[in-house]
Design a protein around this motif. Structure first.
Motif, mmCIF file in Angstrom:
data_model
loop_
_atom_site.group_PDB
_atom_site.id
_atom_site.type_symbol
_atom_site.label_atom_id
_atom_site.label_comp_id
_atom_site.label_asym_id
_atom_site.label_seq_id
_atom_site.Cartn_x
_atom_site.Cartn_y
_atom_site.Cartn_z
ATOM 1 N N ASP A 1 16.347 -28.547 59.926
ATOM 2 C CA ASP A 1 16.241 -29.006 58.535
ATOM 3 C C ASP A 1 17.085 -28.140 57.606
ATOM 4 O O ASP A 1 17.756 -28.651 56.703
ATOM 5 C CB ASP A 1 14.779 -28.990 58.069
ATOM 6 C CG ASP A 1 13.944 -30.057 58.771
ATOM 7 O OD1 ASP A 1 14.538 -31.034 59.255
ATOM 8 O OD2 ASP A 1 12.713 -29.897 58.838
ATOM 9 N N PHE A 2 17.054 -26.824 57.832
ATOM 10 C CA PHE A 2 17.857 -25.913 57.007
ATOM 11 C C PHE A 2 19.347 -26.156 57.224
ATOM 12 O O PHE A 2 20.130 -26.197 56.263
ATOM 13 C CB PHE A 2 17.518 -24.453 57.336
ATOM 14 C CG PHE A 2 18.493 -23.468 56.755
ATOM 15 C CD1 PHE A 2 18.488 -23.189 55.391
ATOM 16 C CD2 PHE A 2 19.444 -22.848 57.550
ATOM 17 C CE1 PHE A 2 19.403 -22.302 54.841
ATOM 18 C CE2 PHE A 2 20.360 -21.963 57.005
ATOM 19 C CZ PHE A 2 20.344 -21.695 55.652
ATOM 20 N N LEU A 3 19.761 -26.336 58.489
ATOM 21 C CA LEU A 3 21.182 -26.537 58.783
ATOM 22 C C LEU A 3 21.688 -27.849 58.180
ATOM 23 O O LEU A 3 22.781 -27.908 57.624
ATOM 24 C CB LEU A 3 21.404 -26.519 60.298
ATOM 25 C CG LEU A 3 21.119 -25.163 60.990
ATOM 26 C CD1 LEU A 3 21.163 -25.306 62.497
ATOM 27 C CD2 LEU A 3 22.083 -24.091 60.513
ATOM 28 N N GLN A 4 20.868 -28.903 58.269
ATOM 29 C CA GLN A 4 21.261 -30.184 57.670
ATOM 30 C C GLN A 4 21.333 -30.075 56.150
ATOM 31 O O GLN A 4 22.259 -30.605 55.525
ATOM 32 C CB GLN A 4 20.261 -31.274 58.088
ATOM 33 C CG GLN A 4 20.404 -31.692 59.535
ATOM 34 C CD GLN A 4 19.327 -32.680 59.968
ATOM 35 O OE1 GLN A 4 18.288 -32.824 59.329
ATOM 36 N NE2 GLN A 4 19.570 -33.376 61.075
ATOM 37 N N TRP A 5 20.362 -29.387 55.555
ATOM 38 C CA TRP A 5 20.352 -29.188 54.097
ATOM 39 C C TRP A 5 21.606 -28.430 53.660
ATOM 40 O O TRP A 5 22.242 -28.782 52.665
ATOM 41 C CB TRP A 5 19.093 -28.414 53.691
ATOM 42 C CG TRP A 5 18.950 -28.183 52.216
ATOM 43 C CD1 TRP A 5 18.314 -28.981 51.309
ATOM 44 C CD2 TRP A 5 19.446 -27.058 51.466
ATOM 45 N NE1 TRP A 5 18.373 -28.436 50.047
ATOM 46 C CE2 TRP A 5 19.077 -27.262 50.116
ATOM 47 C CE3 TRP A 5 20.163 -25.911 51.803
ATOM 48 C CZ2 TRP A 5 19.401 -26.353 49.109
ATOM 49 C CZ3 TRP A 5 20.493 -25.012 50.807
ATOM 50 C CH2 TRP A 5 20.121 -25.240 49.478
ATOM 51 N N SER A 6 21.961 -27.386 54.400
ATOM 52 C CA SER A 6 23.139 -26.567 54.067
ATOM 53 C C SER A 6 24.417 -27.404 54.091
ATOM 54 O O SER A 6 25.285 -27.261 53.223
ATOM 55 C CB SER A 6 23.272 -25.393 55.051
ATOM 56 O OG SER A 6 22.127 -24.577 54.997
ATOM 57 N N PRO B 1 15.440 -34.060 52.449
ATOM 58 C CA PRO B 1 15.956 -32.688 52.543
ATOM 59 C C PRO B 1 15.582 -31.840 51.318
ATOM 60 O O PRO B 1 16.032 -32.103 50.206
ATOM 61 C CB PRO B 1 17.471 -32.879 52.633
ATOM 62 C CG PRO B 1 17.677 -34.306 53.016
ATOM 63 C CD PRO B 1 16.528 -35.047 52.412
ATOM 64 N N VAL B 2 14.739 -30.854 51.557
ATOM 65 C CA VAL B 2 14.331 -29.899 50.519
ATOM 66 C C VAL B 2 14.211 -28.532 51.170
ATOM 67 O O VAL B 2 13.687 -28.414 52.282
ATOM 68 C CB VAL B 2 12.959 -30.293 49.894
ATOM 69 C CG1 VAL B 2 12.342 -29.112 49.149
ATOM 70 C CG2 VAL B 2 13.099 -31.469 48.948
ATOM 71 N N ARG C 1 18.186 -41.194 49.504
ATOM 72 C CA ARG C 1 19.643 -41.161 49.449
ATOM 73 C C ARG C 1 20.286 -40.418 50.629
ATOM 74 O O ARG C 1 21.483 -40.548 50.875
ATOM 75 C CB ARG C 1 20.136 -40.571 48.115
ATOM 76 C CG ARG C 1 19.711 -39.146 47.790
ATOM 77 C CD ARG C 1 20.150 -38.802 46.362
ATOM 78 N NE ARG C 1 19.847 -37.441 45.933
ATOM 79 C CZ ARG C 1 18.752 -37.097 45.274
ATOM 80 N NH1 ARG C 1 17.838 -37.999 44.982
ATOM 81 N NH2 ARG C 1 18.556 -35.831 44.902
ATOM 82 N N TYR C 2 19.503 -39.645 51.375
ATOM 83 C CA TYR C 2 20.042 -38.962 52.544
ATOM 84 C C TYR C 2 19.503 -39.534 53.855
ATOM 85 O O TYR C 2 19.758 -38.985 54.920
ATOM 86 C CB TYR C 2 19.735 -37.464 52.468
ATOM 87 C CG TYR C 2 20.466 -36.755 51.362
ATOM 88 C CD1 TYR C 2 21.851 -36.693 51.349
ATOM 89 C CD2 TYR C 2 19.751 -36.170 50.315
ATOM 90 C CE1 TYR C 2 22.523 -36.054 50.323
ATOM 91 C CE2 TYR C 2 20.424 -35.524 49.268
ATOM 92 C CZ TYR C 2 21.806 -35.469 49.292
ATOM 93 O OH TYR C 2 22.476 -34.836 48.272
ATOM 94 N N CYS C 3 18.720 -40.612 53.777
ATOM 95 C CA CYS C 3 18.131 -41.178 54.995
ATOM 96 C C CYS C 3 19.187 -41.934 55.795
ATOM 97 O O CYS C 3 20.005 -42.625 55.212
ATOM 98 C CB CYS C 3 16.970 -42.092 54.652
ATOM 99 S SG CYS C 3 15.539 -41.207 54.041
#
Length: 415
Positions: free
Chosen positions: A85-90, A267-268, A413-415
């Motif tokens: 989740d962190f890597l995708q958010w970044s 993503p948060v 919007r990111y799905c």
């Protein structure tokens, strides 16, 4: 006809949603896994910020984050970790950090902030409850010409957006703040901003909601969400099942965990910030941002709050004493006669701000769960955007025309 609505999350977003929903005649229940006396809604800087037109995902922020990564005293810290989740958010954050995308988001951020300020003032004028609210603007203090020139370019853009902004010399700032000795070169004064005392407002809002028949459930965590077809029918805690017509996910940094239970990715990342309350008289009367240090200073009802840092390191409440000392050092550097007592430093508290990758909140109904509304991802503007978000949530659930175009805030919007 009124609906039964369950709001998961008792922070400023959840309670403001409850405020407007009950006014529309809905039967509202707010549930929170804490006792609702702590968290980001209680420890933020309390500034209403139409001036903050540049999103967190600004060009160069990734570079700064990498540069500051190894410093325990930097204003921004992004702790790298092997978490999908962190890597995708970044990656999404990096994609959003373009001049074009930031420029497109400026009027969106400004408009929702101005709506929220107007709604705070409406609540203040109403007979619902009284609270501390001052409309003195925000001073951006700078110690270097480089920082001053950079902020003035933002100020000039804000002027184009219709906001009132002044470029002040040190002498002009001292006329506004005659009781403090300042170690600065000057300031950019955003006249559009206002400030409050968050804890006071939250207590009074909560009392008002209870008086109006809103059910408040504390210390209960939502363990499961039951979905039938395209609708959620109930939530389960460790003690009960609660059914409702509509559900609102407004649990800040914890919202993605709830969304996953119904197969949605939002993503948060949690951005930790700290606050120090100084009870001794400081002489400070106008909120300020200490630019080079990224520390916010707010004169509140009976004390002055110093708040700062953005520490993206997952959901944790660990107090980093080095970061706390950095806030103290910066405050005592910019305000020459200021001394923050050790007992106030020891009473430091922290909160987790929910950060979206593009700096815009998620506000809206889900497509595959037609009775679920998401309201999270406000980052450092959660306090500022509380009433506007609550109003929009209420309009969506009440099937009314929304006060703003909801497209930029789409939760999927990111799905």
């Amino acid at each position: 006809m009124g609906k039964s609505v369950v709001i998961i999350g008792g922070g400023i977003i959840g309670l403001c949603s409850a405020y407007y929903l009950q006014k529309e005649g809905h039967q509202v229940t707010v549930i929170d896994k804490s006792d609702m006396t702590s968290g980001a809604s209680r420890v933020n800087a309390g500034i209403i910020t139409p001036s903050h037109i540049i999103s967190l995902a600004a060009p160069g922020m990734i570079t700064k984050g990498l540069k500051w990564m190894l410093s325990s005293s930097s204003p921004l810290s992004i702790k790298p970790r092997l978490d999908i989740d962190f890597l995708q958010w970044s990656l999404l954050f990096k994609k959003a950090s373009t001049h074009e995308k930031v420029a497109k988001s400026i009027p969106v951020i400004k408009n929702i902030n101005l709506l929220s300020k107007e709604l705070y003032e409406d609540i203040k004028k109403s007979s619902d409850f009284d609270f501390f609210y001052q409309d003195k603007g925000l001073l951006m203090f700078y110690q270097t010409d480089k920082a001053g020139e950079k902020e003035w370019s933002v100020g000039q853009r804000a002027i184009k957006e219709g906001l009132t902004v002044d470029n002040l010399t040190l002498a002009e700032v001292q006329q506004l703040e005659p009781e403090v000795a300042l170690n600065i070169k000057g300031a950019i004064h955003y006249r559009s901003d206002a400030h409050m005392t968050p804890d006071e407002f939250m207590k009074k809002l909560l009392a008002y909601l209870q008086q109006k028949g809103v059910t408040i459930i504390t210390n209960e965590e939502v363990l499961n969400i039951t979905q039938l077809g395209t609708k959620v029918v109930s939530i389960q805690t460790h003690t009960q099942e609660i059914k409702a017509d509509e559900f609102v996910l407004a649990s800040g940094s914890w919202t993605p965990l709830l969304a996953k239970k119904i197969g949605i990715k939002i993503p948060v990342q949690a951005g930790k910030g700290y606050r120090i309350n100084v009870k001794e008289k400081t002489g400070i009367t106008i909120p300020a941002i200490l630019m080079e240090a990224k520390v916010a200073v707010t004169p509140m009802n009976g004390f002055t709050r110093f708040a700062g840092t953005m520490e993206i390191a997952g959901i944790n409440t660990h107090i980093n004493t080095t970061r706390v000392r950095t806030i103290v050092k910066a405050a005592e550097n910019y305000y020459k006669d200021l001394h923050i007592p050790s007992q106030d430093i020891e009473n430091v508290d922290s909160g987790l701000r929910p950060c979206s990758p593009d700096g815009l909140p998620y506000i809206g109904k889900l497509t595959h769960c037609s009775n679920v509304t998401v309201a999270t991802g406000h980052a450092m503007m959660g306090w500022s955007l509380g009433p506007a978000t609550g109003k929009l949530v209420s309009e969506l659930i009440s099937e009314k025309k929304t006060s703003l175009d909801m497209t930029p805030f789409a939760p999927e919007r990111y799905c």
